[in-house]
Design a protein around this motif. Structure first.
Motif, short mmCIF file in Angstrom:
data_model
loop_
_atom_site.label_atom_id
_atom_site.label_comp_id
_atom_site.label_asym_id
_atom_site.label_seq_id
_atom_site.Cartn_x
_atom_site.Cartn_y
_atom_site.Cartn_z
N VAL A 139 0.86 -1.18 0.00
CA VAL A 139 0.00 0.00 0.00
C VAL A 139 0.90 1.23 0.00
CG1 VAL A 139 -1.77 1.33 1.19
CG2 VAL A 139 -1.88 -1.17 1.21
N ASN A 140 0.73 2.06 -1.01
CA ASN A 140 1.47 3.31 -1.11
C ASN A 140 0.57 4.45 -0.62
OD1 ASN A 140 3.72 2.05 -2.38
ND2 ASN A 140 2.61 2.08 -4.33
N VAL A 141 1.10 5.29 0.25
CA VAL A 141 0.33 6.45 0.71
C VAL A 141 0.64 7.62 -0.21
CG1 VAL A 141 -0.13 8.04 2.60
CG2 VAL A 141 0.30 5.61 3.08
N SER A 142 -0.35 7.99 -0.99
CA SER A 142 -0.22 9.06 -1.97
C SER A 142 -0.77 10.36 -1.36
CB SER A 142 -0.95 8.67 -3.26
OG SER A 142 -0.80 9.67 -4.24
N SER A 143 -1.42 11.18 -2.17
CA SER A 143 -1.99 12.44 -1.70
C SER A 143 -2.93 12.99 -2.75
CB SER A 143 -0.88 13.46 -1.43
OG SER A 143 -1.42 14.75 -1.21
N ILE A 144 -3.94 13.70 -2.31
CA ILE A 144 -4.82 14.40 -3.26
C ILE A 144 -4.02 15.39 -4.10
CG2 ILE A 144 -5.44 16.26 -1.67
CD1 ILE A 144 -8.27 16.12 -2.84
N ALA A 145 -2.86 15.81 -3.60
CA ALA A 145 -2.02 16.73 -4.37
C ALA A 145 -1.61 16.13 -5.71
CB ALA A 145 -0.77 17.11 -3.57
N GLY A 146 -1.55 14.78 -5.78
CA GLY A 146 -1.22 14.12 -7.04
C GLY A 146 -2.25 14.38 -8.13
N LEU A 242 -7.43 4.67 -3.48
CA LEU A 242 -8.58 4.93 -2.62
C LEU A 242 -8.51 6.33 -2.04
CD1 LEU A 242 -11.12 3.97 -1.12
CD2 LEU A 242 -9.63 2.90 0.57
N ASP A 243 -9.44 7.18 -2.44
CA ASP A 243 -9.49 8.55 -1.91
C ASP A 243 -10.03 8.55 -0.49
OD1 ASP A 243 -8.56 9.62 -4.26
OD2 ASP A 243 -10.51 10.28 -5.00
#
Length: 249
Positions: A139-146, A242-243
């Protein structure tokens, strides 16, 4: 010590600490990887260990070339690594791109994107035998900034997180036949210390108040999504981003 092991980078505080707690609670030993703050890491170890699971800390600069091997070697000493959570992240100081320093841009990309790619590569190498035992998950923790690009704040961080999203999508297809699921959680504005480090300690409340739910996410709300993606309940979820944004797009 034996049993399954989950690796969590950036696990000493914030979202990472709640991920560590949740994964220990559902029965994994946890290797908590942290970069600097030994006291925070020690406090999280004490708080998150259970009667049946251990939380072991490893101080490691994940931007170094030998970091993935060090991490998986230590995890293998604890038990059988079955999960990798790439949670460590930095933004650098909030500014427009033309005002950002070279070192800020390079280090942000190294930690958020390059280190995530390299740790994922080490996981794929470690888990290369198809159908070998327990299901494995990244699981990679991304961001809405992407998605938003974070204009006027840290577009270099946004670019790195967009890269994490692309990595997740592609690697999920490579790993599927090997029994390796790869997903991402993309938080919206979350109440963590990352905003203070970026030079705007009140940012989470300011931005969160403008979201559809009128507040920022809590760290545990993001950690809950990570726990679910790793769990057997998400056994047919692969390649998802997953947002966890409260409805913000």
């Amino acid at each position: 010590m034996s049993g399954t092991v989950a690796i969590v980078t950036g696990g000493s505080r914030g979202i990472g600490a709640d991920i560590v707690r949740r994964l220990a609670r559902i029965g994994h030993h946890v290797l908590l990887v942290y970069g600097h703050n030994e006291s925070d890491a020690a406090a999280t170890v004490r708080r998150c260990a259970t009667q049946t699971t251990k939380v072991i800390s490893l101080k490691c600069d994940i931007s170094k070339l030998d970091a993935p091997q060090r991490v998986f070697r230590r995890a293998s000493e604890i038990g059988t690594p079955v999960a990798l959570v790439n949670n460590a992240g930095i933004t650098g100081q909030i500014s427009r791109l033309e005002d950002a320093h070279d070192d800020t841009i390079r280090h942000t990309i190294d930690v958020n994107l390059t280190a995530t790619i390299m740790l994922c590569r080490e996981a794929m190498r470690h888990w290369s035998a198809p159908g070998a035992g327990t299901p494995r998950s990244i699981v990679n923790v991304s961001s809405i900034a992407g998605k938003t690009g974070a204009p006027g704040e840290y577009v270099w961080y946004a670019a790195a997180k967009a890269g994490v999203n692309a990595l997740t999508t592609g690697l999920a297809l490579e790993g599927a036949r090997l029994g390796i699921r790869v997903n991402a959680v993309s938080p919206g504005t979350t109440a963590t210390t990352i905003h203070a480090k970026a030079g705007k300690p009140n940012r989470a409340q300011e931005v969160g108040s403008r979201s559809p739910m009128g507040r920022p996410a809590t760290t545990d709300e993001v950690a809950a999504a990570v726990e679910w993606l790793i769990s057997s309940e998400a056994s047919y979820v692969n390649g998802a981003i997953l947002d966890v944004t409260g409805g913000t797009r």
